[in-house]
Design an enzyme around this catalytic site. Structure first.
Site, mmCIF file in Angstrom:
data_model
loop_
_atom_site.group_PDB
_atom_site.id
_atom_site.type_symbol
_atom_site.label_atom_id
_atom_site.label_comp_id
_atom_site.label_asym_id
_atom_site.label_seq_id
_atom_site.Cartn_x
_atom_site.Cartn_y
_atom_site.Cartn_z
ATOM 1 N N GLN A 167 -44.185 -3.687 -3.423
ATOM 2 C CA GLN A 167 -45.378 -4.546 -3.941
ATOM 3 C C GLN A 167 -45.684 -4.469 -5.240
ATOM 4 O OE1 GLN A 167 -48.185 -3.158 -0.852
ATOM 5 N NE2 GLN A 167 -47.573 -4.900 0.333
ATOM 6 N N SER A 168 -44.970 -5.329 -6.142
ATOM 7 C CA SER A 168 -45.194 -5.134 -7.581
ATOM 8 C C SER A 168 -46.342 -6.185 -7.705
ATOM 9 C CB SER A 168 -44.157 -5.808 -8.316
ATOM 10 O OG SER A 168 -43.886 -7.089 -8.354
ATOM 11 N N SER A 169 -47.419 -5.824 -8.522
ATOM 12 C CA SER A 169 -48.463 -6.722 -8.878
ATOM 13 C C SER A 169 -48.193 -8.257 -9.348
ATOM 14 C CB SER A 169 -49.562 -5.906 -9.707
ATOM 15 O OG SER A 169 -49.020 -5.464 -10.955
ATOM 16 N N ARG B 89 -45.469 -9.509 -8.475
ATOM 17 C CA ARG B 89 -44.925 -10.558 -7.402
ATOM 18 C C ARG B 89 -46.053 -11.084 -6.769
ATOM 19 N NH1 ARG B 89 -40.656 -13.000 -7.986
ATOM 20 N NH2 ARG B 89 -40.824 -13.341 -5.835
#
Ligand SMILES: [Zn+2]
Length: 693
Positions: free
Chosen positions: A24-26, A28
């Site tokens: 969960q990249s910010s 994305r």
């Protein structure tokens, strides 16, 4: 190519565990919604469908940095790589597998490891076996594509900012004194005290020409400067504190005060230790510079001038900028003297002479840069006097206007400072009133709060009282400056530039400022005389010649009676003896010190007095060698004869030295075969040499 082939899954894969990687990249998450998280977990069902038991599917959440099964605090991706390398993983699942890694290199490492350990990779598109060339190629491409996509995304984001900046519409944090109004347009700070302080800073720089002069004035007049808290507790509040040098520079360098919109004055980089840092970008490389984009405190032209001044003020090692700021010290031409020999800028050195500092203009360029000898060093006094005289005869008529302008400036400055202090006082009063109201508003029964508020109120009152007293004190001091008496004095002086210039109350700094207004530079050449070529502002030139200053020994004048006494003493005394005799008679040198042989010798040479030796020689006495030459014998023989009294001689000084009376060699009969000379009966001494001393 159909990649989702269950045939790729073998029993050895199923025997090992499955790893579901949830990233969960910010960035994305900004682009997508939380739905993706659900899709990621949906993959787990796929793994179950493909034959992995639910309990052997491990979820690795990279944001949490731990796997679903184990409470392990290692970084999620690292953990995944380790598991793959150890051969524990039969399959790795991910929504878009290429996004597993933070960068492409990591991704390729994972593919390599997966190929070696026969681990499968699964995403929404299908199953890949990295051991197969085609699959590996595809996975590699996916990684490259995803990196490219990230790049595009980033560029689009940055590009948006840049485009906005290029139009001058990007809202950047404003420096103190400027604010965004309700429409988002840059405006001057409505708070009069803040606005006044910023204005005063620029005005003082305009007059003083240096950041230091600004700091000094604020300190001398007890003025504080505002600062806005940018982040953290109390964000947006204004604090008042003493002004310091770096803050002044920061403000003077900030183009926004000149109403210019700027973007890209700094960029982020990394230090040698790879720590992030902010780097300054040179002016010509600023990305966006829009002059006159909004209101400001000074014009763009003045901003540019200030930058030049600041650059010139920064006099580093070995470089003296043209016409640098006048500083303390008496040397009139400081900062504007050029060496006539090599063309370098000359420095001012001060030397202690008879209890006061004497300026010297020195060309130390070669000495400093190449450890060579001093190019030339010239005593400043005579030169300053010549320049003074020149200015007096050139500019006297303009003096009245200058003096009146100075007077007006003082009045304006005082009024300005007074206004600011008044604002400071008003603020203090307001704060005290606020504290009082807060105290009155609270329920007295609530002791804890009431006590604290009362203390606060008292504090504010004390502050106000101190400020009022200081204000009154400053006002009286200012009144002194503007008193009728002082006015009359200034007006009286104004009538005569000569008197203003020569008045001891005119400090050297003021004189130098006047010089700076009139003279561009002066070139000095020391030859038989000292030649000065003066270049006035505006291009007119004049040449002057000044006598070379006398040696310091003459300047350090010995009283004439001492010189006369020494002259008499030297008839019968050596330097050493004369020193003793002078001290016995209570004579002292120009510094009030008693005499030593060395000091006597210095005075003697300075005033051209002959030494004891020279006086004896002047009477025709000969040295041992000369005597030996005249008699045709060896020097040793002469000395032996002298000691036995056969040759009349004159002893003087200590250690004892001797000179011989000149005798006629024909009277001195030399014995045959180098025998000793005949007895003294045959020697007659010429009458002229007989008078002894
Ligand atoms: Zn030189």
């Amino acid at each position: 190519m159909f990649t989702d082939s269950p045939q790729k899954i073998g029993t050895d894969h199923l025997a090992r565990d499955a790893f579901l990687y949830v990233r969960q990249s910010s960035l994305r998450q900004v682009m997508e919604n939380t739905e993706s998280t659900q899709r990621q977990y949906g993959l787990r069902e796929r793994a179950v469908a493909l034959g992995w038991p639910r309990e052997r599917i491990h979820v690795i959440d990279s944001d949490l940095g731990r796997s679903g099964a184990k409470a392990d605090h290692r970084d999620g991706f690292q953990y995944l790589v380790t598991e793959v390398a150890l051969g524990h993983a039969g399959i790795v699942l991910g929504l878009e597998v290429s996004r597993l890694a933070r960068n492409n290199a990591d991704w390729h490492r994972l593919i390599e490891l997966a190929a070696l350990s026969h681990t499968l990779i699964l995403d929404e598109d299908g199953i890949y076996d990295p051991a197969h060339f085609n699959d590996r190629l595809l996975l590699g491409l996916k990684g490259t594509m995803s990196e490219a996509e990230l790049h595009v995304l980033n560029a689009r984001l940055q590009g948006g900012i840049r485009n906005k900046a290029r139009r001058g519409e990007l809202e950047l944090a404003l420096p103190i004194g400027l604010v965004y109004d309700a429409e988002g347009v840059v405006a001057l700070e409505p708070d009069r005290q803040i606005q006044g302080s910023v204005r005063l800073l620029f005005e003082t720089f305009r007059e003083g020409g240096s950041a230091t002069s600004v700091v000094k004035r604020f300190a001398q007049e007890g003025l504080l400067f505002p600062r806005r808290i940018r982040r953290g507790v109390g964000k947006g509040e204004v604090l008042w504190g003493p002004l310091n040098h770096s803050r002044v520079l920061q403000i003077l360098h900030n183009p926004r005060y000149a109403g210019a919109f700027v973007y890209g004055r700094t960029r982020s980089g990394r230090t040698a230790e790879l720590r992030p840092t902010t780097l300054k970008v040179p002016r010509e490389s600023w990305e966006v510079l829009i002059p006159d984009a909004h209101v400001g405190y000074l014009t763009w032209e003045e901003y540019e001038r200030n930058q030049t001044t600041l650059k010139q003020n920064a006099t580093g090692f070995g470089s003296i900028a043209r016409g640098s700021t006048p500083r303390e010290g008496v040397a009139l031409l400081q900062g504007r003297v050029v060496c006539g020999r090599c063309g370098a800028r000359m420095r001012v050195r001060y030397q202690q002479v008879a209890g006061r500092l004497e300026p010297y203009y020195q060309c130390a360029e070669a000495a400093v840069r190449r450890a060579a000898a001093l190019c030339q060093s010239i005593r400043g006094q005579a030169i300053d006097e010549a320049i003074s005289a020149l200015l007096l005869e050139t500019v006297a008529p303009a003096a009245l206007e200058v003096a009146l302008a100075v007077q007006e400036e003082i009045a304006a400055r005082i009024a300005q400072a007074e206004e600011l202090r008044q604002a400071q006082l008003e603020r203090a009063r307001y704060e005290a009133e606020l504290a009082r109201r807060r105290y009155l508003a609270v329920d007295p029964a609530n002791r804890l709060v009431a006590d604290a508020l009362e203390a606060d109120w008292n504090d504010k009152l004390r502050h106000l009282d101190a400020l009022e007293r200081e204000h009154e004190h400053q006002r009286q001091a200012d009144q002194g400056l503007l008193s009728e008496e002082a006015r009359q004095q200034i007006l009286g002086l104004a009538k005569d530039f000569r008197r203003v210039w020569n008045d001891p109350a005119t400090v050297p700094l003021e004189r130098k400022r006047m010089v700076a207004l009139l003279i561009e530079d002066a070139t000095l050449i020391k030859e038989q005389d000292i030649r000065i070529h003066v270049r006035f502002r505006g291009g007119r030139t004049t040449s002057l010649t000044v006598n070379r200053p006398q040696s310091m020994a003459l300047v350090r004048k010995t009283r004439s009676e001492v010189v006369e006494a020494l002259d008499r003493l030297l008839e019968t005394h050596t330097d050493r003896e004369a020193a003793v005799a002078l001290n016995e008679r209570g004579y002292r040198n120009w510094q009030g010190q008693s005499f030593t042989p060395k000091k006597v010798s210095l005075v003697r040479r300075t005033y051209g007095l002959k030494s004891r030796f020279e006086r004896l020689r002047a009477r025709g006495l000969l040295t041992g060698e000369e005597m030996a030459h005249r008699l045709g014998v060896s020097t040793t023989t002469v000395h032996t004869l002298g000691r036995t009294g056969l040759l009349p001689r004159h002893l003087y000084g200590s250690p004892v030295r001797c000179l011989y009376e000149p005798i006629d060699p024909t009277l001195f009969l030399k014995g045959k075969g180098g025998r000793r000379p005949r007895p003294p009966a045959l020697i007659t001494v010429p009458s002229s040499a007989q008078e002894t001393v």
